[in-house]
Design an enzyme around this catalytic site. Structure first.
Site, PDB file in Angstrom:
ATOM      1  N   HIS A 198      -2.570   7.197   7.456  1.00  0.00           N
ATOM      2  CA  HIS A 198      -1.602   8.117   6.846  1.00  0.00           C
ATOM      3  C   HIS A 198      -2.297   9.402   6.393  1.00  0.00           C
ATOM      4  O   HIS A 198      -1.757  10.497   6.562  1.00  0.00           O
ATOM      5  CB  HIS A 198      -0.930   7.478   5.628  1.00  0.00           C
ATOM      6  CG  HIS A 198       0.245   6.592   5.955  1.00  0.00           C
ATOM      7  ND1 HIS A 198       1.351   7.051   6.644  1.00  0.00           N
ATOM      8  CD2 HIS A 198       0.514   5.299   5.647  1.00  0.00           C
ATOM      9  CE1 HIS A 198       2.230   6.065   6.761  1.00  0.00           C
ATOM     10  NE2 HIS A 198       1.749   4.993   6.178  1.00  0.00           N
TER      11      HIS A 198
ATOM     12  N   GLY B 186       0.831  -1.204   0.000  1.00  0.00           N
ATOM     13  CA  GLY B 186       0.000   0.000   0.000  1.00  0.00           C
ATOM     14  C   GLY B 186       0.858   1.242   0.000  1.00  0.00           C
ATOM     15  O   GLY B 186       2.075   1.166   0.239  1.00  0.00           O
TER      16      GLY B 186
ATOM     17  N   HIS C 137      -4.471   1.158   7.785  1.00  0.00           N
ATOM     18  CA  HIS C 137      -3.109   1.735   7.889  1.00  0.00           C
ATOM     19  C   HIS C 137      -2.968   2.933   6.937  1.00  0.00           C
ATOM     20  O   HIS C 137      -2.468   3.987   7.326  1.00  0.00           O
ATOM     21  CB  HIS C 137      -2.104   0.625   7.542  1.00  0.00           C
ATOM     22  CG  HIS C 137      -0.674   1.037   7.514  1.00  0.00           C
ATOM     23  ND1 HIS C 137       0.267   0.590   8.421  1.00  0.00           N
ATOM     24  CD2 HIS C 137       0.007   1.848   6.664  1.00  0.00           C
ATOM     25  CE1 HIS C 137       1.443   1.122   8.140  1.00  0.00           C
ATOM     26  NE2 HIS C 137       1.322   1.886   7.059  1.00  0.00           N
ATOM     27  N   GLU C 138      -3.445   2.764   5.701  1.00  0.00           N
ATOM     28  CA  GLU C 138      -3.298   3.846   4.703  1.00  0.00           C
ATOM     29  C   GLU C 138      -4.211   5.024   5.045  1.00  0.00           C
ATOM     30  O   GLU C 138      -3.828   6.186   4.867  1.00  0.00           O
ATOM     31  CB  GLU C 138      -3.608   3.335   3.294  1.00  0.00           C
ATOM     32  CG  GLU C 138      -2.734   2.174   2.814  1.00  0.00           C
ATOM     33  CD  GLU C 138      -1.251   2.388   2.984  1.00  0.00           C
ATOM     34  OE1 GLU C 138      -0.792   3.546   2.979  1.00  0.00           O
ATOM     35  OE2 GLU C 138      -0.531   1.400   3.157  1.00  0.00           O
TER      36      GLU C 138
ATOM     37  N   CYS D 234       5.840  -0.407   7.395  1.00  0.00           N
ATOM     38  CA  CYS D 234       5.504   0.851   6.733  1.00  0.00           C
ATOM     39  C   CYS D 234       6.694   1.259   5.865  1.00  0.00           C
ATOM     40  O   CYS D 234       7.841   1.217   6.327  1.00  0.00           O
ATOM     41  CB  CYS D 234       5.213   1.922   7.779  1.00  0.00           C
ATOM     42  SG  CYS D 234       4.742   3.510   7.073  1.00  0.00           S
ATOM     43  N   LEU D 235       6.401   1.646   4.635  1.00  0.00           N
ATOM     44  CA  LEU D 235       7.486   2.052   3.737  1.00  0.00           C
ATOM     45  C   LEU D 235       8.158   3.333   4.239  1.00  0.00           C
ATOM     46  O   LEU D 235       9.292   3.618   3.862  1.00  0.00           O
ATOM     47  CB  LEU D 235       6.944   2.249   2.317  1.00  0.00           C
ATOM     48  CG  LEU D 235       6.386   0.977   1.666  1.00  0.00           C
ATOM     49  CD1 LEU D 235       5.757   1.300   0.311  1.00  0.00           C
ATOM     50  CD2 LEU D 235       7.461  -0.097   1.520  1.00  0.00           C
TER      51      LEU D 235
HETATM   52  O1  K1U Z   1       1.776   2.364   4.000  1.00  0.00           O
HETATM   53  C1  K1U Z   1       2.815   1.766   3.812  1.00  0.00           C
HETATM   54  O2  K1U Z   1       3.847   2.231   4.233  1.00  0.00           O
HETATM   55  C2  K1U Z   1       2.824   0.450   3.091  1.00  0.00           C
HETATM   56  C3  K1U Z   1       2.826  -0.735   4.045  1.00  0.00           C
HETATM   57  C4  K1U Z   1       1.402  -1.241   4.163  1.00  0.00           C
HETATM   58  C5  K1U Z   1       1.113  -2.217   5.260  1.00  0.00           C
HETATM   59  C6  K1U Z   1       1.871  -3.342   5.488  1.00  0.00           C
HETATM   60  C7  K1U Z   1       1.544  -4.226   6.485  1.00  0.00           C
HETATM   61  C8  K1U Z   1       0.433  -4.020   7.249  1.00  0.00           C
HETATM   62  C9  K1U Z   1      -0.321  -2.890   7.029  1.00  0.00           C
HETATM   63  C10 K1U Z   1       0.013  -1.997   6.029  1.00  0.00           C
HETATM   64  C11 K1U Z   1       3.747  -1.786   3.474  1.00  0.00           C
HETATM   65  O3  K1U Z   1       3.573  -2.219   2.383  1.00  0.00           O
HETATM   66  S1  K1U Z   1       5.059  -2.294   4.453  1.00  0.00           S
HETATM   67  C12 K1U Z   1       5.903  -3.538   3.525  1.00  0.00           C
HETATM   68  C13 K1U Z   1       5.163  -4.795   3.269  1.00  0.00           C
HETATM   69  O4  K1U Z   1       5.023  -5.128   2.128  1.00  0.00           O
HETATM   70  C14 K1U Z   1       4.582  -5.661   4.315  1.00  0.00           C
HETATM   71  C15 K1U Z   1       4.973  -5.652   5.630  1.00  0.00           C
HETATM   72  C16 K1U Z   1       4.385  -6.482   6.574  1.00  0.00           C
HETATM   73  C17 K1U Z   1       3.401  -7.362   6.198  1.00  0.00           C
HETATM   74  C18 K1U Z   1       3.012  -7.411   4.874  1.00  0.00           C
HETATM   75  C19 K1U Z   1       3.614  -6.582   3.939  1.00  0.00           C
HETATM   76 ZN    ZN Z   2       2.695   3.183   6.141  1.00  0.00          ZN
END
Ligand code: K1U
Ligand code: ZN
Length: 197
Positions: free
Chosen positions: A165, A73, A161-162, A119-120
């Site tokens: 943000h 996301g 989560h998004e 989170c990125l």
């Molecule tokens: O918003 C962001 O920074 C993106 C985030 C989204 C997210 C991941 C996990 C749970 C809720 C929201 C990411 O993509 S972090 C990287 C990722 O791909 C990931 C990390 C943990 C679990 C699954 C994916």
């Molecule tokens: Zn995030």
């Protein structure tokens, strides 16, 4: 049928949603992702007034950025654009992009779940956060059409989560002050080290 709205199409999480232009159709750019504790991550996003070519280009760039960072996301806030735009793809195949413009949560479950989040904007940090197990969101798609999305499991977590943000909230704010301060110091040190390289 003056005054009556067409019924919303419900988006279920298991089928392809919006066509994603390939690089042959349009030029897409990789955007810079703000890193915690950048204060711009706490900006509250404003609603998109019109889904026009500028917003569609932002959506395409955000998808490119999310895929290249291997995220599931991305919110516009994270690329320093403070308008209510989210992209998501939780599919294994990475071929099911979801675009949510001006998203609003309309139903949330009483049932809560706790799962690991990343989170990125906070790279290499993962921790547990409690979220609603299921949510229904109304939003505009990339073409400006009104949609409804029923989400559960990882998709529901990612939507919440998004959407956090967009209101200037980063997931580490759910953690204890001690953990958050440790993460802040780690991120500041990493950014300083990278700038010195
Ligand atoms: O918003 C962001 O920074 C993106 C985030 C989204 C997210 C991941 C996990 C749970 C809720 C929201 C990411 O993509 S972090 C990287 C990722 O791909 C990931 C990390 C943990 C679990 C699954 C994916
Ligand atoms: Zn995030």
């Amino acid at each position: 049928m003056a005054g009556r709205r067409a019924p919303l199409r419900t988006i279920h999480s298991c089928f392809p949603l919006f066509p994603h232009p390939t690089s042959a159709d349009t030029f897409m750019a990789r955007l810079t992702i703000l890193r915690y504790p950048d204060p711009r991550l706490h900006t509250v996003a404003r609603p998109v007034a019109q889904v026009d070519a500028r917003i569609q280009s932002l959506v395409d760039d955000m998808l490119e950025t999310m895929y290249s960072a291997q995220g599931i996301g991305l919110a516009a806030t994270q690329v320093d654009v403070h308008e209510r735009v989210i992209v998501i793809d939780v599919s294994e195949e990475r071929n099911t992009p979801l675009v949510l413009i001006n998203p609003e949560l309309v139903v949330v479950s009483d049932e809560m779940i706790v799962g690991d989040e990343g989170c990125l904007s906070v790279p290499a940090v993962y921790d547990k956060v409690e979220r609603h197990a299921r949510v229904t969101v109304r939003a505009l798609d990339r073409e400006g059409r009104e949609r409804a999305l029923d989400a559960e499991e990882l998709l529901a977590v990612c939507v919440q989560h998004e959407m956090d943000h967009l209101r200037g909230k980063v997931f580490v704010e759910y953690l204890s002050t001690l953990k958050r301060n440790r993460i802040r110091s780690k991120m500041l040190k990493r950014t300083k080290d990278e700038q010195g390289e």
